[in-house]
Design a protein around this motif. Structure first.
Motif, PDB file in Angstrom:
ATOM      1  N   GLU A 252       0.797  -1.253   0.056  1.00 28.97           N
ATOM      2  CA  GLU A 252       0.001  -0.021  -0.011  1.00 28.97           C
ATOM      3  C   GLU A 252       0.854   1.438  -0.056  1.00 28.97           C
ATOM      4  N   ASN A 253       1.884   1.272   0.841  1.00 30.14           N
ATOM      5  CA  ASN A 253       2.728   2.522   0.831  1.00 30.14           C
ATOM      6  C   ASN A 253       3.609   2.598  -0.511  1.00 30.14           C
ATOM      7  N   ALA A 254       3.882   1.632  -1.051  1.00 31.25           N
ATOM      8  CA  ALA A 254       4.732   1.595  -2.297  1.00 31.25           C
ATOM      9  C   ALA A 254       3.864   2.216  -3.507  1.00 31.25           C
ATOM     10  N   HIS A 255       2.518   1.629  -3.320  1.00 32.06           N
ATOM     11  CA  HIS A 255       1.443   2.211  -4.312  1.00 32.06           C
ATOM     12  C   HIS A 255       1.382   3.584  -4.094  1.00 32.06           C
ATOM     13  N   ALA A 256       1.170   3.942  -2.837  1.00 28.68           N
ATOM     14  CA  ALA A 256       0.757   5.499  -2.502  1.00 28.68           C
ATOM     15  C   ALA A 256       2.001   6.477  -2.664  1.00 28.68           C
ATOM     16  N   SER A 257       3.337   5.834  -2.446  1.00 27.22           N
ATOM     17  CA  SER A 257       4.446   6.805  -2.967  1.00 27.22           C
ATOM     18  C   SER A 257       4.304   6.941  -4.464  1.00 27.22           C
ATOM     19  N   LEU A 258       4.070   5.845  -5.351  1.00 28.48           N
ATOM     20  CA  LEU A 258       4.073   6.134  -6.739  1.00 28.48           C
ATOM     21  C   LEU A 258       2.936   7.021  -6.931  1.00 28.48           C
TER      22      LEU A 258
END
Length: 426
Positions: A252-258
């Motif tokens: 989720e955080n990787a997706h949010a960072s993108l």
């Protein structure tokens, strides 16, 4: 520049120092001066020979013509003074009045210095110093008229005086006009250089702004990803459910960072295909894609909840009314708080973080974030640019930010004005 403006500028002091001569300008000036020197020196050599032989160019001279020839000492002195003039003309820009007066006096005794004297006179006039120009004009005109009083010169007449005066005035105006043209060229070059320097500064400022936005957007998310990934790397006793939960948080955080990275890039991108840039904290269009709105204080509760959910201990005291704060301040305050919490998570894992945010229209906005110091060996490696970025944000808004150790705690104190006119710091 119009004719009237050029004429007015001719009587104003020079704005810029004269530039050094180019190679061609240097060569042709000295070539003309040396050429005139050689021509008149040859004439005086013939006069010297004719005095002893009574013949000049195979033409016998009468007794009256021989008596009207200049004395020998004058014939010898003429080229000597001409040579001295050639040797000192390079000082004309350092001492314009002194050189023009010296060459003018020498020109009374020497015809070989004629070109050098004209060069020095025009150079002095081009500096457009009124007092120096008047002194040089009076001395040159007086000595020019006095030349006709020498026994071997033509008889003085009013036409000679008028011609001498007109020629001197023309040289004066020509020198002043050259000075105006030179100032115009120098001013244009200065404006070009200043524009280039401003362009480079703007590029550097934009690069710093982009770097600051990238850091603030990615540091928070990537630190969360790094922390949870570290748990998976060092905890082999976790049950499958907990492992899946942590992996889901990382995803989720990787997706949010993108997603946030695309939002920042869309906001920062400028080009022909991009629509009008939205104000900070609003939407932006780029390539037909509407960027996500930048976070404001309305998103602050979600950020604090996310921080607590990650396991970080946090006590927050917020007495500020977010809806009353100007939108630009909201966005930068959010990023400053985000960076402070990210630093605490990276460098003081497990330590209690205390956050205070207060202020009003009169006293401005105060922010204080502190945490106990822990073992630095447990900290996630950082770029040490986060505090630089939030300090730049505070200064850009006309505020200040101080960070350092106070009583065993790492404290960040920031103050921002309620409203800020960016033109004051532009």
């Amino acid at each position: 520049m119009s004719l009237r403006a050029t004429w007015a500028a001719m009587f104003e002091p020079e704005r810029y120092p004269p530039p050094p001569l180019t190679g061609f300008g240097f060569v042709w000036r000295y070539a003309v001066s040396i050429g005139v020197f050689i021509v008149f020196a040859s004439v005086w050599l013939l006069a010297f020979q004719s005095r002893s032989t009574g013949v000049i160019l195979d033409v016998p001279l009468t007794q009256k013509e021989l008596e009207n020839l200049p004395p020998v000492w004058w014939v010898v002195l003429d080229p000597v003074l001409g040579a001295i003039g050639l040797s000192i003309i390079h000082l004309r820009r350092r001492h314009p009045l002194a050189i023009v007066l010296i060459t003018a006096v020498f020109s009374f005794f020497s015809s070989t210095i004629a070109a050098v004297a004209v060069w020095a006179y025009i150079s002095n006039a081009s500096r457009r110093n009124l007092n120096n120009t008047l002194i040089a004009f009076a001395v040159t005109l007086a000595l020019g008229v006095a030349d006709f009083l020498l026994p071997w010169s033509a008889q003085l007449s009013w036409s000679d005086v008028a011609i001498t005066g007109v020629v001197t005035v023309l040289f004066t105006l020509w020198g002043k006009y050259l000075g105006v043209r030179r100032d115009q060229a120098s001013g244009f070059l200065r404006r070009v250089e200043r524009a280039e320097a401003e362009r480079q500064f703007a590029v550097l400022a934009e690069r710093n702004r982009i770097a600051r936005e990238m850091h603030d957007v990615l540091a928070h998310r990537i630190s969360l990803v790094s922390m949870h990934a570290g748990v998976l790397a060092y905890r082999s006793d976790l049950p499958p459910e907990k492992t899946r939960e942590i992996a889901s948080i990382i995803q989720e955080n990787a997706h949010a960072s993108l997603t946030e990275l695309r939002s920042v890039l869309s906001t920062l991108r400028e080009g022909p295909s991009a629509g009008p840039q939205a104000p900070e904290g609003g939407d932006a269009a780029s390539g037909g894609t509407v960027a996500a709105p930048q976070p404001t204080l309305a998103n602050l509760p979600a950020l604090l909840e996310e921080v607590r959910a990650s396991g970080q201990q946090l006590e927050a005291s917020i007495t500020l009314d977010p809806s009353a704060v100007p939108l630009v301040q909201q966005r930068h305050l959010y990023r400053i708080v985000q960076e402070c919490l990210t630093n605490a998570r990276k460098h003081a894992q497990g330590a209690l973080v205390e956050l205070e945010l207060s202020g009003g229209r009169r006293e401005g906005i105060s922010l204080r974030c502190s945490n106990l110091l822990t073992d630095p060996n447990l900290a996630i490696p950082g770029s040490k640019l986060g505090l630089v970025g939030v300090t730049e944000r505070a200064q850009m808004l006309g505020g200040r930010l101080d960070a350092g150790v106070q009583g065993g705690r790492f404290v960040v104190d920031a103050w921002l004005p309620w409203d800020h006119d960016f033109r004051r710091t532009a």
